[in-house]
Write a protein that holds these residues in place. Sequence first.
Motif, PDB file in Angstrom:
ATOM      1  N   GLN A 135      74.620  84.922  99.084  1.00  0.00           N
ATOM      2  CA  GLN A 135      73.780  85.968  99.474  1.00  0.00           C
ATOM      3  C   GLN A 135      73.019  85.708 100.541  1.00  0.00           C
ATOM      4  O   GLN A 135      72.725  86.275 101.487  1.00  0.00           O
ATOM      5  CB  GLN A 135      73.233  86.840  98.312  1.00  0.00           C
ATOM      6  CG  GLN A 135      72.497  88.105  98.827  1.00  0.00           C
ATOM      7  CD  GLN A 135      71.961  89.131  97.752  1.00  0.00           C
ATOM      8  OE1 GLN A 135      72.376  88.663  96.621  1.00  0.00           O
ATOM      9  NE2 GLN A 135      71.203  90.145  97.879  1.00  0.00           N
TER      10      GLN A 135
ATOM     11  N   GLU B 128      76.501  94.659 105.078  1.00  0.00           N
ATOM     12  CA  GLU B 128      75.560  94.815 104.034  1.00  0.00           C
ATOM     13  C   GLU B 128      76.575  95.272 102.744  1.00  0.00           C
ATOM     14  O   GLU B 128      76.304  94.683 101.743  1.00  0.00           O
ATOM     15  CB  GLU B 128      74.631  95.874 104.202  1.00  0.00           C
ATOM     16  CG  GLU B 128      73.579  95.497 105.005  1.00  0.00           C
ATOM     17  CD  GLU B 128      72.451  96.563 105.350  1.00  0.00           C
ATOM     18  OE1 GLU B 128      72.782  97.842 105.195  1.00  0.00           O
ATOM     19  OE2 GLU B 128      71.377  96.221 105.882  1.00  0.00           O
TER      20      GLU B 128
ATOM     21  N   GLN C 169      76.994  92.604  99.516  1.00  0.00           N
ATOM     22  CA  GLN C 169      76.799  93.357  98.158  1.00  0.00           C
ATOM     23  C   GLN C 169      78.381  92.891  97.297  1.00  0.00           C
ATOM     24  O   GLN C 169      78.142  92.457  96.494  1.00  0.00           O
ATOM     25  CB  GLN C 169      76.510  94.470  98.336  1.00  0.00           C
ATOM     26  CG  GLN C 169      76.303  95.140  96.760  1.00  0.00           C
ATOM     27  CD  GLN C 169      75.759  96.732  96.976  1.00  0.00           C
ATOM     28  OE1 GLN C 169      75.320  97.252  97.999  1.00  0.00           O
ATOM     29  NE2 GLN C 169      75.376  97.377  95.783  1.00  0.00           N
TER      30      GLN C 169
ATOM     31  N   THR D  91      78.864  89.179  96.824  1.00  0.00           N
ATOM     32  CA  THR D  91      77.813  88.629  95.881  1.00  0.00           C
ATOM     33  C   THR D  91      78.153  89.237  94.449  1.00  0.00           C
ATOM     34  O   THR D  91      78.145  88.308  93.405  1.00  0.00           O
ATOM     35  CB  THR D  91      76.339  89.079  96.295  1.00  0.00           C
ATOM     36  OG1 THR D  91      75.992  88.780  97.615  1.00  0.00           O
ATOM     37  CG2 THR D  91      75.355  88.616  95.250  1.00  0.00           C
TER      38      THR D  91
ATOM     39  N   LYS E  40      79.075 100.503  92.169  1.00  0.00           N
ATOM     40  CA  LYS E  40      77.955 100.229  92.958  1.00  0.00           C
ATOM     41  C   LYS E  40      78.387 100.366  94.333  1.00  0.00           C
ATOM     42  O   LYS E  40      77.558 100.944  95.315  1.00  0.00           O
ATOM     43  CB  LYS E  40      77.586  98.707  92.860  1.00  0.00           C
ATOM     44  CG  LYS E  40      76.654  98.677  91.522  1.00  0.00           C
ATOM     45  CD  LYS E  40      76.196  97.300  91.453  1.00  0.00           C
ATOM     46  CE  LYS E  40      75.577  97.074  89.971  1.00  0.00           C
ATOM     47  NZ  LYS E  40      75.129  95.611  89.680  1.00  0.00           N
TER      48      LYS E  40
END
Length: 251
Positions: A126, A220, A224, A227, A241
Amino acid sequence: MDKTTLIGAVGGWVIIAFAIVLGGAGFGAYIDIPSVFIVFGGTTLVIVGHFESSDLKRMSKALKVAMNEVKTEPVPELIEKIIYYATEIKKHGVMSIEQKVLAETNPFFKEAFQLLVDGTKPDLLQPLLETKLEHMDKRHSVIHQMMGNIGGVAGSMGMAGTLIGLVAMLANLSDPAAVGPAMAVALITTLYGALIGTLFAGIFENKLVQKHKVEVNACEIIIQGATMIAAEESIGNIKMKLNAILVPEAA
């Protein structure tokens, strides 16, 4: 080709040209060499003084970006692809996606998932990707600033030309033949500055900012997703998510 950029950039100039024709004075009345030197020449030299040569060389590439469609995948498709990769890794292991990752055309996506293939841990993955995104943001912000400066400097040079023209006019009130050219400089420089700031710098600056936001949003999502995959979260959690990012119309 980005149609909205084309419509805005070209259509604005067409409207101005149409207004000039309807005005009846003809294009010749709006061409003034001293005004061209003051606004176009002055703006160019000031911008050259503001920025490094390496940044100035990127201007033509930035204009091409503004004139072309964004190559970033739509968010729903990007999320679907991340979930697909997550599923493949869960079922067959991380090495099962290696060849597919190498074939990816999105460089940020390719680098993020190559880190997964290499076994990079989430606490390292990340920060690495966020650092890359931060540097991209800095590079783009310089171009946005340059466009903003062009608009501001063009307006200032237009005002400077107006003052030059007014001084010349007041200094030659006794000579009627000199008043007309001085007044032309005073008025046309303001017009040139306004047109550059609105129909060139303004359009391209805002379009580049919008495209930058789209690219950052995609990056982004990739960060995410990668990660969470590295942290071995469940497919259900990853899907929930990532889908939470979608606006209602896209979900």
